[in-house]
Structure formats: C-alpha cells, structure tokens
Design an enzyme around this catalytic site. Sequence first.
Site, PDB file in Angstrom:
ATOM      1  N   LYS A 245       0.848  -1.198   0.000  1.00  0.00           N
ATOM      2  CA  LYS A 245       0.000   0.000   0.000  1.00  0.00           C
ATOM      3  C   LYS A 245       0.880   1.243   0.000  1.00  0.00           C
ATOM      4  O   LYS A 245       1.885   1.290   0.723  1.00  0.00           O
ATOM      5  CB  LYS A 245      -0.911  -0.028   1.233  1.00  0.00           C
TER       6      LYS A 245
ATOM      7  N   SER B 183      -9.702   1.645   2.628  1.00  0.00           N
ATOM      8  CA  SER B 183      -8.811   2.389   1.778  1.00  0.00           C
ATOM      9  C   SER B 183      -7.736   1.547   1.098  1.00  0.00           C
ATOM     10  O   SER B 183      -7.147   1.998   0.123  1.00  0.00           O
ATOM     11  CB  SER B 183      -8.121   3.490   2.580  1.00  0.00           C
TER      12      SER B 183
ATOM     13  N   SER C  34      -9.962  -0.632   6.825  1.00  0.00           N
ATOM     14  CA  SER C  34      -9.331  -0.450   5.516  1.00  0.00           C
ATOM     15  C   SER C  34      -8.563  -1.653   4.970  1.00  0.00           C
ATOM     16  O   SER C  34      -8.137  -1.630   3.812  1.00  0.00           O
ATOM     17  CB  SER C  34      -8.389   0.756   5.549  1.00  0.00           C
TER      18      SER C  34
END
Lengths: 95, 487
Positions: free
Chosen positions: B79, B154, B178
């Site tokens: 990420k 996210s 997330s």
Amino acid sequence: MKVTTKDVEYIAQLSRLTIPEGEMEKFTEQFNQILNYADILNKLDTTGIEPTANVLPLSNVLREDVAIEGVSQEVALANAPEAFEGGFKVPRVIE
Amino acid sequence: MELYKCTAHELHEKLLKKEISSVELTNSVCERIEAVEKDVNAYVTVECEQARAQAAKVDKMIADGEKPAPLAGIPGAIKDNISITGMRTTCSSRMLETFNPIYDAHVIKKLRGEETIFIGKTHLDEFAMGASTETSFFGPSRNPWNLDLVPGGSSGGSAAAIAAGEAIWSLGSDTGGSIRQPASFTGCVGMKPTYGRVSRYGCVAFASSLDQIGPITRDVKDAAIVLNTIAGVDANDSTSLPVEVPDFTKALRQDVKGMKIGLPKEYYGAGLDPKVDAVLRKAVADYEAMGAEIVEVSLPHTEYAVITYYIIAPAEASANLARFDGVRYGYRNLKAGSAPEMMTASRTEGFGAEVKKRIMLGTYVLSSGYYDAYYKKAMQVRTLIRRDFEEAFTKCDLLLAPTSPVVAYPLDGKMDPLAVYLLDVCTIPVNLAGLPGISVPAGFADGLPVGMQLIGRHLDEETILRAAYTFEQAHDYHKVMAPLGGK
C-alpha cells in the site's frame, strides 16, 4: 445548524486551508451533517467514565540513552521543495 | 495453473523443489500486470525491473544451496502509505506525488530480510481516508469482480491487485476497516492484527491510536505467513508491544470443536443486506456442524461507534497532517509571498476534498469550547465500546460478524458521504478497541464476494486464524478467481 460558513472559514484558517467560495456552502452542509449526527452521543451519560486515548497497557516507553547515527544533512534535504546552503528555504516569515 | 494465480505458500514449495524460478514467477506477475492493469488500476507505481533484479538474486541464492525464507522471491504489493526506499510513497495524494522516503518502514525492513520482492505500490483513498479508493489522486482502482464497482478501501489497490492476479501477497493498513472491508469486497483474506502487534514506523500516520498494518492475501495460510514476518516489537514505535510473537502458521489447525463463537446481535440489525445476512447464517450453521458452539452476545454501544470514530480519527489526523506544510517535503505552492501564505496555499492545493474535510473536522472537535463536547466525550464512549467487547469475551472465544453490511457498490460517486461512513459500522469498533480481526471469503451474493469477519481477544490472533482456516478449508470460496467483468 451547528456551524455557519463563517465558522467554517475560521476552522479553515486554524487548519491552514482555504475553502474556495463556490464550495463553501456544500462544505458547510456536509460538516453540519456529521456534527448533527454526533448528537446521538448526548443520549449517553458518560459521567465518571475514564476516557480512552490509547488502548495499550504501556506508558513511558524508555530506552538506554545511547547515541545512534542520525540522518545526514544531504538525505534530510533530499525531498525539500527548495533548499539553500544546507537548509530548507521558505518565503519571508517576518514582514 | 499460471503462476500469478498461486498462493505464496504454494510458490514457496515450488521454489524449494526448484520446479520454478523466482524470475519465471516475477515475469508471470509482471505480464499479468501488463495485461490487466489498464482495467484494474491497482498500482500507483510498478517496478518490474527492480523486481526482476531481486528475483535473479534469489534464484542465485537458491542455486547456491541457500534455503529460501517463506516469502523469498515472491512478489508482493505494498500500500502506498508504507515507505520503501527506492520507490516514491505518494499516499495517493498530490501532496506527496514526488516524495521519496529516506528510510524503510519497519515492516519493509523485516520483509527485505526475507529477500522478498516488492513489485509496486498500490492505490488507497487519499491518506487512507475513505472506503472505496475513489479519492485517490491517481485513482480510482476498480473491483476485479466487476470493473464498474469499487474495490473497497482504503487498501483497495492492494486488494484489487491480489484479486486480479497482479501480486501474490500484499500489505494494507487498517484504521477503521481499511484492510478487512476491501478484502471482503474482492474475495480476499484481510487481517488487521491487534493494535501494537506490528510496528507502524514508516507507515504514514492517519490516526495513530487506530492505524495498524496487516496482510491482504489469497488464503489464511498466506496471511499467517506474512504476519509472522511483519509482527514484533520495534524500538522506533513506542506503541509496538514487547510481547512474544508466536508462529502463527502453527495455529492453522482444522478444528473448531468446542470453540465458542459469539454473534453480536447489533451487527445483524437494520442496514444489513439480506443476501449478506443469508451468507453469514450459512457460515454460522457450517461452524455449528463442525462442532463449534454458537452463542448470542450483545455489544450495546455499537450504534455510537461510527461517530466516535469520526471524531477521534479526524482529531488525530488533523495533528498528524499538520506536518505537511510545504517546507521539508511534499507539494509547495511556489508563488506565495510569505511563509504562512505558502503553507496555506500548499495544503489547499496539495490535499483533496475529503482530506480537507477531515482535517477541519478534527481541528473543530479539538478547538477551544468544543473539546469536551466532542473529543473528550468520544474518548469516553470509546471506553464503553472497549468494555462491551470485554464483556462479550467472557461468554465466547471469538466473534463472528459481517465485515461489511453490503457487497461492493457502484463506482459513480453517488453515495451520500454520511451513508458511506455508516457502512463501516462492523469494522470500526474493532479498531476503537484495538482488537485483531480477519475477513475471510464466506460465499457470494449476486456473484459478488461476501466477507465474514472474525474478531478475537487482545493479542489472540491465533484463535481467529484457526477458525478462519477451518472454515476456508471446508469450502472453495477463496479459490474462485475474479472474472474482470463489467465496464
């Protein structure tokens, strides 16, 4: 209405942000939507309840006071938008 | 089967037996990225050249007789809020468009020690503030199950990459769901470890008392393997816990006999899609048939969790994101005449709308006159939410709940912002209480994956891993590949 566009302007200033005039109304509306929703918390009596800032059973995490190598000046400045003579350069601070 | 579809533990076996090379594997993943990335848009940055060089290094190590570590030579996606030197870290924000980290995150250092491969950096909602990956400055990512839908967020880019075969394993971060929610939307396994289990050093801070790094993978065993590598205390993160890290793969036994599984009744209330409910009821029946005992429990303060989160997380974010001032790194407006003007202009142009909204919300709830009514009150309610879990865990060993009350929704930006916030009702309380949670594929609703969330006691990842593994091995849901349809 919890906050007016004038309040939002003030909060923006505290946050070092500007909300463009055209978006001010929508922004204030969304802001109020959340703050109105927060009213449900008033249903709860929290008198005497300890606040939780952090869930961990840790406090004062210490280590031996030994010197370790830090970041070099060159590396520290590597992402600077503007650098000057080994420092971060900014526009004038004092008038 | 194509190599890019395999799990990390399958590929590790193949590398051990010298059936494949890491270069072959890396090429397979890179070709897959080449083929589908234009549709999926999982990545901010792809570094196939670096990856191939690392793969060649691992192949040489293996040829020289060295035994590869479990993730050695196996390409993973990270990420883009987790720092890796040698690749930019953008947080999917214009603010950090050209930012090159000067140190590795602790988890990256540990993974490098295993000679793994970082194939690229994945999209997130800007600064991890969102649940759809729509607010990425370079996004949005799309759901490999149907490209017209959001992948969740996210950590939507990491989940999409795994579901589309664009990486073998991945890392996300979870502040209010997330990791778990995008895993649920894309048919992956996603695990948020106990707060403090994994060092946050080098993960760009959103809400420091809630953030936690964890794996998104194709199966439970891979999640345990990644967690084995990244867990552990770190001198650079004073909130990482100085406790022993077990071998999480040892918890993977196919046995839930006598395990007490609690169903928090508030999580099965209004707002839960009946088709998601049906999938979960079936899972509960399966657990019962496998010998687990099912008990109903109550988490009475659940309805207050979302707003508590939307006070605490923005408050912490407003402090954390104060560092982006255009001075030391990040975007700068070069026209402003004074330092304060430069800072305001840089932040205004560098941050997107959702980030600004949350910074301002946080500034407001911390400001003089409102601190007690909002921030202190929310911290007190957080205590009540923690106590709910403590009470529930006197009656059961783990909790079974939806990960999200819905399946993936259309990527058209038409959802009401508050309605989107409320969809995080099943994941947010877990962060507020600092507990471990895992989302596992539990079936399908209208052809879209449904995730089941298992929530454990503080530092008891092992029980939820074991329960997740037992369920997974009794089904084939995790083996179905996303069709990349729609559009």
